[in-house]
Structure formats: structure tokens, C-alpha cells
Design a protein around this motif. Structure first.
Motif, PDB file in Angstrom:
ATOM      1  N   ASP A  75      -4.484  -7.531  -0.183  1.00  0.00           N
ATOM      2  CA  ASP A  75      -5.571  -7.226  -1.111  1.00  0.00           C
ATOM      3  C   ASP A  75      -5.681  -5.725  -1.374  1.00  0.00           C
ATOM      4  O   ASP A  75      -6.012  -5.293  -2.478  1.00  0.00           O
ATOM      5  CB  ASP A  75      -6.903  -7.739  -0.565  1.00  0.00           C
ATOM      6  N   LEU A  76      -5.422  -4.950  -0.334  1.00  0.00           N
ATOM      7  CA  LEU A  76      -5.521  -3.493  -0.470  1.00  0.00           C
ATOM      8  C   LEU A  76      -4.304  -2.888  -1.142  1.00  0.00           C
ATOM      9  O   LEU A  76      -4.332  -1.717  -1.540  1.00  0.00           O
ATOM     10  CB  LEU A  76      -5.705  -2.852   0.916  1.00  0.00           C
ATOM     11  N   GLY A  77      -3.219  -3.650  -1.236  1.00  0.00           N
ATOM     12  CA  GLY A  77      -2.007  -3.125  -1.876  1.00  0.00           C
ATOM     13  C   GLY A  77      -1.043  -2.472  -0.916  1.00  0.00           C
ATOM     14  O   GLY A  77      -0.166  -1.710  -1.342  1.00  0.00           O
ATOM     15  N   MET A  78      -1.167  -2.772   0.379  1.00  0.00           N
ATOM     16  CA  MET A  78      -0.263  -2.157   1.348  1.00  0.00           C
ATOM     17  C   MET A  78       1.175  -2.630   1.172  1.00  0.00           C
ATOM     18  O   MET A  78       2.103  -2.011   1.699  1.00  0.00           O
ATOM     19  CB  MET A  78      -0.742  -2.453   2.775  1.00  0.00           C
ATOM     20  N   ASP A  79       1.365  -3.729   0.436  1.00  0.00           N
ATOM     21  CA  ASP A  79       2.723  -4.230   0.212  1.00  0.00           C
ATOM     22  C   ASP A  79       3.308  -3.740  -1.109  1.00  0.00           C
ATOM     23  O   ASP A  79       4.439  -4.070  -1.445  1.00  0.00           O
ATOM     24  CB  ASP A  79       2.711  -5.760   0.210  1.00  0.00           C
ATOM     25  N   ARG A  80       2.541  -2.965  -1.840  1.00  0.00           N
ATOM     26  CA  ARG A  80       2.992  -2.523  -3.158  1.00  0.00           C
ATOM     27  C   ARG A  80       3.866  -1.293  -3.080  1.00  0.00           C
ATOM     28  O   ARG A  80       3.660  -0.419  -2.233  1.00  0.00           O
ATOM     29  CB  ARG A  80       1.786  -2.217  -4.058  1.00  0.00           C
ATOM     30  N   ARG A  81       4.825  -1.187  -3.984  1.00  0.00           N
ATOM     31  CA  ARG A  81       5.615   0.028  -4.092  1.00  0.00           C
ATOM     32  C   ARG A  81       4.816   1.062  -4.865  1.00  0.00           C
ATOM     33  O   ARG A  81       4.341   0.803  -5.961  1.00  0.00           O
ATOM     34  CB  ARG A  81       6.933  -0.251  -4.821  1.00  0.00           C
ATOM     35  N   ILE A  82       4.656   2.220  -4.257  1.00  0.00           N
ATOM     36  CA  ILE A  82       4.001   3.329  -4.941  1.00  0.00           C
ATOM     37  C   ILE A  82       4.852   4.563  -4.759  1.00  0.00           C
ATOM     38  O   ILE A  82       5.768   4.607  -3.945  1.00  0.00           O
ATOM     39  CB  ILE A  82       2.576   3.594  -4.403  1.00  0.00           C
ATOM     40  N   ALA A  83       4.537   5.577  -5.547  1.00  0.00           N
ATOM     41  CA  ALA A  83       5.338   6.813  -5.518  1.00  0.00           C
ATOM     42  C   ALA A  83       4.982   7.636  -4.292  1.00  0.00           C
ATOM     43  O   ALA A  83       4.278   8.625  -4.367  1.00  0.00           O
ATOM     44  CB  ALA A  83       5.104   7.620  -6.790  1.00  0.00           C
ATOM     45  N   ARG A  84       5.478   7.198  -3.156  1.00  0.00           N
ATOM     46  CA  ARG A  84       5.194   7.919  -1.927  1.00  0.00           C
ATOM     47  C   ARG A  84       6.432   7.984  -1.045  1.00  0.00           C
ATOM     48  O   ARG A  84       6.390   8.437   0.073  1.00  0.00           O
ATOM     49  CB  ARG A  84       4.083   7.214  -1.148  1.00  0.00           C
ATOM     50  N   ARG A  85       7.564   7.485  -1.527  1.00  0.00           N
ATOM     51  CA  ARG A  85       8.649   7.209  -0.620  1.00  0.00           C
ATOM     52  C   ARG A  85       9.881   8.070  -0.795  1.00  0.00           C
ATOM     53  O   ARG A  85      10.989   7.610  -0.707  1.00  0.00           O
ATOM     54  CB  ARG A  85       9.046   5.739  -0.749  1.00  0.00           C
ATOM     55  N   ASP A  86       9.678   9.377  -1.077  1.00  0.00           N
ATOM     56  CA  ASP A  86      10.824  10.276  -1.006  1.00  0.00           C
ATOM     57  C   ASP A  86      11.257  10.372   0.442  1.00  0.00           C
ATOM     58  O   ASP A  86      12.422  10.532   0.770  1.00  0.00           O
ATOM     59  CB  ASP A  86      10.445  11.671  -1.493  1.00  0.00           C
ATOM     60  N   PHE A  87      10.261  10.275   1.325  1.00  0.00           N
ATOM     61  CA  PHE A  87      10.506  10.415   2.755  1.00  0.00           C
ATOM     62  C   PHE A  87       9.776   9.300   3.491  1.00  0.00           C
ATOM     63  O   PHE A  87       8.704   8.871   3.077  1.00  0.00           O
ATOM     64  CB  PHE A  87       9.976  11.762   3.255  1.00  0.00           C
ATOM     65  N   LEU A  88      10.360   8.844   4.553  1.00  0.00           N
ATOM     66  CA  LEU A  88       9.722   7.859   5.411  1.00  0.00           C
ATOM     67  C   LEU A  88       9.037   8.605   6.539  1.00  0.00           C
ATOM     68  O   LEU A  88       9.693   9.128   7.428  1.00  0.00           O
ATOM     69  CB  LEU A  88      10.767   6.895   5.969  1.00  0.00           C
ATOM     70  N   ASN A  89       7.696   8.673   6.452  1.00  0.00           N
ATOM     71  CA  ASN A  89       6.928   9.458   7.418  1.00  0.00           C
ATOM     72  C   ASN A  89       7.421  10.894   7.501  1.00  0.00           C
ATOM     73  O   ASN A  89       7.436  11.507   8.561  1.00  0.00           O
ATOM     74  CB  ASN A  89       6.975   8.817   8.799  1.00  0.00           C
ATOM     75  N   GLY A  90       7.871  11.438   6.358  1.00  0.00           N
ATOM     76  CA  GLY A  90       8.223  12.844   6.311  1.00  0.00           C
ATOM     77  C   GLY A  90       9.655  13.142   6.688  1.00  0.00           C
ATOM     78  O   GLY A  90      10.074  14.281   6.689  1.00  0.00           O
ATOM     79  N   VAL A  91      10.460  12.128   7.040  1.00  0.00           N
ATOM     80  CA  VAL A  91      11.844  12.356   7.439  1.00  0.00           C
ATOM     81  C   VAL A  91      12.756  11.697   6.424  1.00  0.00           C
ATOM     82  O   VAL A  91      12.590  10.531   6.071  1.00  0.00           O
ATOM     83  CB  VAL A  91      12.114  11.775   8.842  1.00  0.00           C
ATOM     84  N   ALA A  92      13.738  12.452   5.929  1.00  0.00           N
ATOM     85  CA  ALA A  92      14.649  11.927   4.923  1.00  0.00           C
ATOM     86  C   ALA A  92      15.387  10.701   5.446  1.00  0.00           C
ATOM     87  O   ALA A  92      15.779  10.636   6.610  1.00  0.00           O
ATOM     88  CB  ALA A  92      15.646  13.001   4.523  1.00  0.00           C
ATOM     89  N   ILE A  93      15.570   9.691   4.593  1.00  0.00           N
ATOM     90  CA  ILE A  93      16.295   8.504   5.008  1.00  0.00           C
ATOM     91  C   ILE A  93      17.537   8.356   4.141  1.00  0.00           C
ATOM     92  O   ILE A  93      17.550   8.732   2.967  1.00  0.00           O
ATOM     93  CB  ILE A  93      15.412   7.242   4.913  1.00  0.00           C
ATOM     94  N   GLY A  94      18.581   7.840   4.741  1.00  0.00           N
ATOM     95  CA  GLY A  94      19.839   7.689   4.034  1.00  0.00           C
ATOM     96  C   GLY A  94      19.866   6.434   3.189  1.00  0.00           C
ATOM     97  O   GLY A  94      18.898   5.685   3.099  1.00  0.00           O
ATOM     98  N   ILE A  95      21.044   6.140   2.609  1.00  0.00           N
ATOM     99  CA  ILE A  95      21.164   5.002   1.706  1.00  0.00           C
ATOM    100  C   ILE A  95      20.872   3.697   2.435  1.00  0.00           C
ATOM    101  O   ILE A  95      20.152   2.832   1.949  1.00  0.00           O
ATOM    102  CB  ILE A  95      22.584   4.967   1.097  1.00  0.00           C
TER     103      ILE A  95
END
Length: 631
Positions: free
Chosen positions: A9-29
Motif C-alpha cells: 500500500d505504501l509503495g515499497m515494492d515500486r520502482r522509483i528513481a533511487r537506485r543508482d546505488f544500493l544503500n550508497g554502494v555501487a552495484i555491478g551488472i
């Protein structure tokens, strides 16, 4: 099951523009693929865009002191670098000056040094973050071809006392005309749409969730609040015209007593407020994260808090300069950019001023070019500093840092530590024990500034609010940030437009001594993931704004959490700190030059203000110039 329904209901499963980094650490392919499928965390993650990968302000998610930026801190504190970790033969770069810390103090120090000795000086700035500016942090969001700019740290050119000559001169030299703030500030939004301030009373502390519009100083405000009759009567009294609760004492005696009691003690024991009313004050306090139980009553009175007007005390404390109002949409990140434009013109080309800097492109790849006299090296936490001999006769200072998983070192004729002062005893073990103790005395003030881009703010308009205080909630305030119209940047003007909502949390643990509260707040921020923060953000916005039609699932477009566990400089107060002569205070002892190493930053001035960072940079440079016999 109930929790999963709430998350959906809160949208925690939605894709939003927040994912350049996972918790601030770069992630690979591989990490991106797993994150997009939700396999690794149960959450939707977005693949880093090319722009965000090369442009730090566009990175969303967990920012501020993001995990990678402070990853070395525990190793430094644990004395893992007891010996200089890089062989002297590996030191191939030599500089006239190395500055540890690329915040406003470090950048100002580079500017003052070059101004004094010329542009031929070889200077290197090393910083642990992926962006320059330190706490002057810029957040950018892109949506439907438009850029929305927010402030993730230091807000403006503000001070409770006049700027020094050097600080004023630098601001003027950078082309910032603080007196023009009224031309840019987006001040008509509230009038045009009849928006007011409001307070959100939460059910955990007040029995029910209720949003009450208006100013608590208005007589009828508390009539609409979910309070007992006793609490309501006390709050109306305290926010009105108070009697002299300390009658019979002289002005001096009143001040002395107020200095030694907390604001909470004053309210409960002097003003005789019912404990039922205390929850209304739990989210408030003084500067630098102090809540009602940790703020001296005298400081509360000086800042105009309620309950003191009948005491007859006169206070000189005031913002005496109009400059305190001035800020760019990105706060003092624009000030940092103006400094970088002077230091490395190729990185921000053209003649820059307050009218151009906000939208001026920054070429980050130009910050650290090998043939440049002035270089800024990001994502390079310094782990050890040492003289190449006894500090009183050494000729060089060696500086070791980690970049890309590799330890490297440079050496310099002189060094300025414009960094987190409490780390200096471990970074520079040569300093005397008395100085180490002084540097360890303060506890950095943790803060959190969250920026949420929402699709529209019609719910705010329907509710008639622009700013909400929430004394019992995780974020104690949130407000619409329409942005200023500066240069070519246009602030938000209509409710149908996307807008940034700025949310503030002062993490601490009431009931503990102030420094222990700060430590508890630091640990809270360091222990939480971005998902933890996001859930609290969505829950609070839903509970506060749902009556206006706000839907966090559909209306939240992007989130950037600027956590600052090692946030603002520690300031002294009459409750937490002993009374001592100014020259014996820990920050004065702690900032003493050792050999070829000087110390700057706002920590060294015990004041979390931009002007203090500039003044300490100027002092550190002057100390090195005196050492060279140049002044």
C-alpha cells in the motif's frame, strides 16, 4: 501478511528513481539484474543511469555520509594503520600543500593559500566522498525532462553573529550578493494558495492522528488538538503572556539558574506545566540536535522559546544580518561550486556568479588532471598522516589514502587537516596526548535531511499546509521546498507540478547526557539501511497527508536520504560542558598546529556555521604562512 500488505500500500515494492546505488554502494551488472528482479533484497532496484554514474548530485538513495564514504573510519580508529601503510618509495606525487577534506573549509583553505602564494602552488585536496563540498550537499532529481534541485546539508549563508572580514570578503569575491535574496526566494506560494503551517499530533503520543493547522501561539490552536483539558490549558498559557515564574530573583540570578537547568525542567518545575503537555515539546529543542531535555533553559529563552516572556529578560542574541536568509536551492553547494570554479576553471568553465552557478555544468573528470597545479581527488579517504622526521624539523609530510581498494601516498611541504577532528588523533598519531584528549572531547552532531520528489502537491493544497511540525514522529518536520528562481533555474509555482518535500530528523536518545545522545544518534543512522529509512518516510507522509488525497504508492517519485552520523560541529552549552576560559576550551587546544600540519574545519571553531568553516580555513593558512616567514 499484514506487513506485506502495508508495504504494498505504501509503495515499497515500486520502482522509483533511487537506485543508482544500493544503500550508497555501487552495484555491478549482476547485482543490478538481481535487484531489478527483487531476488536479492525483495525490493525493486533501478540500474544506474550513465548520468548518475558520472555525476554525484544525481545519485539518489542513501547519501550524505553514505556507507563507502565512512568505511575506513573504524579501521582508522582501531589503529590498523599504526605504521605508515605505503612505502616511501611508492610516493611519487609531491605537492606544496595537501588538504585533507574537500568541504567548504578545505576548499576555502586552498583558495586562501593560492591567493597568498600564487596559482603556481601545487595543491591536492583529498576527500572521502564522491563529491566535493562536504556537508554542502546537492541533490538533483530528473523527471519528465525537468531538473529539480534540493539541499541535502548546509542550507545557507547563516550565522547568529556578524561574519568576519575574511568570511564576508570571500562570499563577496565569489559574486554572492546576499542582499538580493528577496529577488529569488519563492515567497508567494503560501499567499497565493493560502497555505499555513501545521502540527501533526500522532496517536502514539497524543491518542490519535490529527493534523492541526495554524500557529501554536494563536489562542484557538490548541482547541483543535487531541489533548487533555489540563495539557491544553497549560499550553495555551505558555504560548500566551506568561507571568514572572521567577519573581523575586534579580536578572543575574535568573540567568544563572536558567543556565543550569534544562528547558524541560523549567517547563515542568518552574512554569509548572503538567507532564501531560510534555509530548508537544519532545521534538523541539535548540541548535545542533538538542531536544527539550538537553537544551539549557537559558538557551531556550535566548532563542525565543515559549514560557519566558514574563521574566523580563532582554537578550542581545539575534540574527543581525540579512545575509542569514540567503540560500540557493542546493544550499551552500553552490558556494562550494563557486570555489571550485575559481580553483579549477576547467571543471566549471566560464565566468561564474550567483546568477549562473546553479545550472553551470561540472566536469568531474577535470578535477584531478595530472598536469594541473590544483587537483581535487574524490573517493579517497585519508588513513594516515605523518612527518618525515620530527615535526619541529621535518621537511615533508606524507599522506596515505585509499582509492579504489588500493593504498597510495603523496607527500607535501605542508598539510591542512580540514576533516573530522575526532579522527585526527588516529590519522596523525604524533600529536601530543593533551591535544588528542581535546580533539576527542566533542561528539559530532548527527543529522538527517531527506528529500522526496512527489508527483504533485495537490494534497498539501487541499489541506492548506506548506510546513508540518511533527513532535512525536520520526522526522520532526517536513515542508514543501519549491526552490528559488535563480539564473535559468525556475522554482515550482503550481500544485500540479512535481515538488521536493524536505524532511528533517535529529536522531538522538532523550534521557541520556547530551554527548551520549549524539552517540546514540550516530549509531542509529549507521545501523539503518535505506529501506528502513524509506519505510518510515512513506509511513509518515501517508499518515500526515492521506486526508488530502496523498497516495505514497503513486505520488512518490524519488527519495534521497542524506544521513550525517558525523554531521555538525559540537557546540558548548551550560548543561553539558564545564565553564572554562576560552583559551582552554578543547577546540582551541585541539586545533594547534603541529610542525607542518595545521587544522581547520568548523570543528576547530566549535560552531556549525559556514562562516566558521571559512574562518578556520583562513586561520590554518595563516599559521602555515607564519611558519614560512611570509606574514
Amino acid at each position: 501478511m499484514q506487513r506485506s500488505h502495508e508495504h504494498a500500500d505504501l509503495g515499497m515494492d515500486r520502482r522509483i528513481a533511487r537506485r543508482d546505488f544500493l544503500n550508497g554502494v555501487a552495484i555491478g551488472i549482476a547485482g543490478v539484474s538481481a535487484a531489478l528482479s527483487g531476488a536479492s533484497t525483495g525490493r525493486a532496484q533501478e540500474q544506474p543511469s550513465g548520468r548518475a554514474a558520472n555525476y554525484p548530485p544525481a545519485r539518489s538513495g542513501l547519501r550524505g555520509n553514505y556507507p563507502a564514504s565512512v568505511a575506513e573510519f573504524d579501521r582508522i580508529r582501531a589503529a590498523e594503520y599504526t605504521r605508515f601503510p605505503v612505502s616511501a618509495s611508492d610516493t611519487r606525487e609531491e605537492y606544496d600543500l595537501v588538504i585533507v577534506g574537500g568541504g567548504l573549509s578545505g576548499l576555502a583553505a586552498a583558495h586562501f593559500y593560492r591567493t597568498a602564494l600564487g596559482a603556481g602552488q601545487r595543491i591536492l585536496v583529498l576527500d572521502n566522498h564522491d563529491d566535493f563540498g562536504g556537508h554542502a550537499k546537492r541533490n538533483e532529481f530528473q523527471y519528465q525532462g525537468r531538473t529539480y534541485i534540493g539541499c541535502g546539508g548546509t542550507l545557507g549563508i547563516a550565522t547568529p553573529f556578524p561574519y568576519s572580514y575574511s568570511a564576508k570578503s570571500l562570499v563577496q569575491e565569489l559574486g554572492i550578493e546576499v542582499e538580493r535574496n528577496a529577488e529569488f526566494f519563492n515567497s508567494d506560494l503560501e499567499k497565493k494558495y493560502h497555505l499555513a503551517t501545521a502540527t501533526f499530533f500522532d496517536k502514539e503520543h497524543f491518542g490519535e492522528d490529527r493534523l492541526v493547522l495554524g500557529n501554536p501561539r494563536w489562542p484557538d490552536f490548541f482547541a483543535n488538538a487531541p489533548l487533555s483539558a489540563t495539557a491544553r490549558a497549560d499550553l495555551v498559557r505558555l504560548h500566551g503572556n506568561n507571568p514572572d515564574y521567577m519573581a523575586g530573583l534579580s536578572d543575574h540570578e535568573k540567568r544563572a539558574r536558567l543556565a543550569r537547568m534544562s528547558y524541560q525542567d523549567y517547563l515542568l518545575n518552574v512554569a509548572k506545566m503538567s507532564p501531560d503537555a510534555l509530548p508537544f515539546f519532545i521534538g523541539s529543542g535548540g541548535r545542533n540536535n538538542k531536544r527539550v531535555d538537553a537544551m539549557p533553559a537559558l538557551e531556550a529563552a535566548e532563542h525565543g522559546s515559549v514560557g519566558f516572556d514574563g521574566l523580563g529578560l532582554k537578550f542581545e542574541y539575534a540574527f543581525r544580518e540579512a545575509s542569514y536568509l540567503f540560500h540557493f536551492p542546493d544550499g551552500n553547494a553552490s558556494l562550494a561550486r563557486l570555489l571550485v570554479a575559481k580553483l579549477i576553471p576547467s571543471a566549471i568553465p566560464g565566468k561564474q556568479s550567483m546568477n549562473t552557478i546553479l545550472e553551470a555544468p561540472v566536469a568531474y573528470e577535470k578535477l584531478d588532471e595530472p598536469d594541473s597545479k590544483m587537483r581535487i581527488r574524490l573517493s579517497s579517504p585519508v588513513v594516515r598522516v605523518e612527518h618525515d622526521g620530527r615535526p619541529d624539523n621535518a621537511q615533508w609530510v606524507r599522506v596515505a589514502y585509499r582509492q579504489g581498494g588500493k593504498l597510495s601516498a603523496v607527500r607535501a611541504r605542508y598539510c591542512i587537516l580540514a576533516c573530522y577532528n575526532a579522527l585526527i588523533p588516529a590519522l596523525l598519531p604524533e600529536i601530543p596526548d593533551r591535544q588528542k584528549e581535546a580533539l576527542a572531547y566533542p561528539v559530532k552532531v548527527p543529522m538527517m535531511y531527506t528529500n522526496v520528489l512527489i508527483r504533485r502537491w495537490t494534497a498539501w493544497q487541499k489541506l492548506g499546509v506548506s510546513r508540518v511540525s511533527a513532535p512525536g514522529m520520526y522526522h520532526t518536520s517536513m515542508y514543501l521546498d519549491p526552490g528559488s528562481t535563480v539564473g535559468g533555474y525556475r522554482g515550482v509555482t503550481t500544485p500540479e507540478e512535481p515538488i521536493i518535500v524536505h524532511m528533517v530528523r535529529n536522531p538522538n536518545k532523550p534521557g541520556l547526557p547530551r554527548k551520549e545522545q549524539n552517540r546514540a544518534g550516530q549509531q542509529e543512522l549507521l545501523s539503518m539501511s535505506f529501506e528502513d529509512f524509506e519505510l518510515k518516510i512513506r509511513q509518515q507522509m501517508a499518515r500526515t497527508l492521506a486526508p488530502g488525497g496523498f497516495d505514497p504508492r503513486e505520488d512518490i517519485l524519488a527519495i534521497t536520504v542524506n544521513r550525517w552520523p558525523y554531521g555538525y560541529a559540537y557546540t558548548y552549552d551550560t548543561l553539558a560542558d564545564p565553564d572554562m576560559p576560552p583559551e582552554q576550551r578543547p577546540h582551541v587546544i585541539g586545533r594547534q598546529r603541529l610542525g607542518r600540519v595545521a587544522i581547520a574545519n568548523s570543528d576547530a571553531g566549535a560552531a556549525a556555521f559556514t562562516n566558521q568553516a571559512i574562518d578556520e580555513a583562513n586561520r590554518a593558512v595563516q599559521e602555515l604562512l607564519v611558519l614560512q616567514g611570509l606574514t
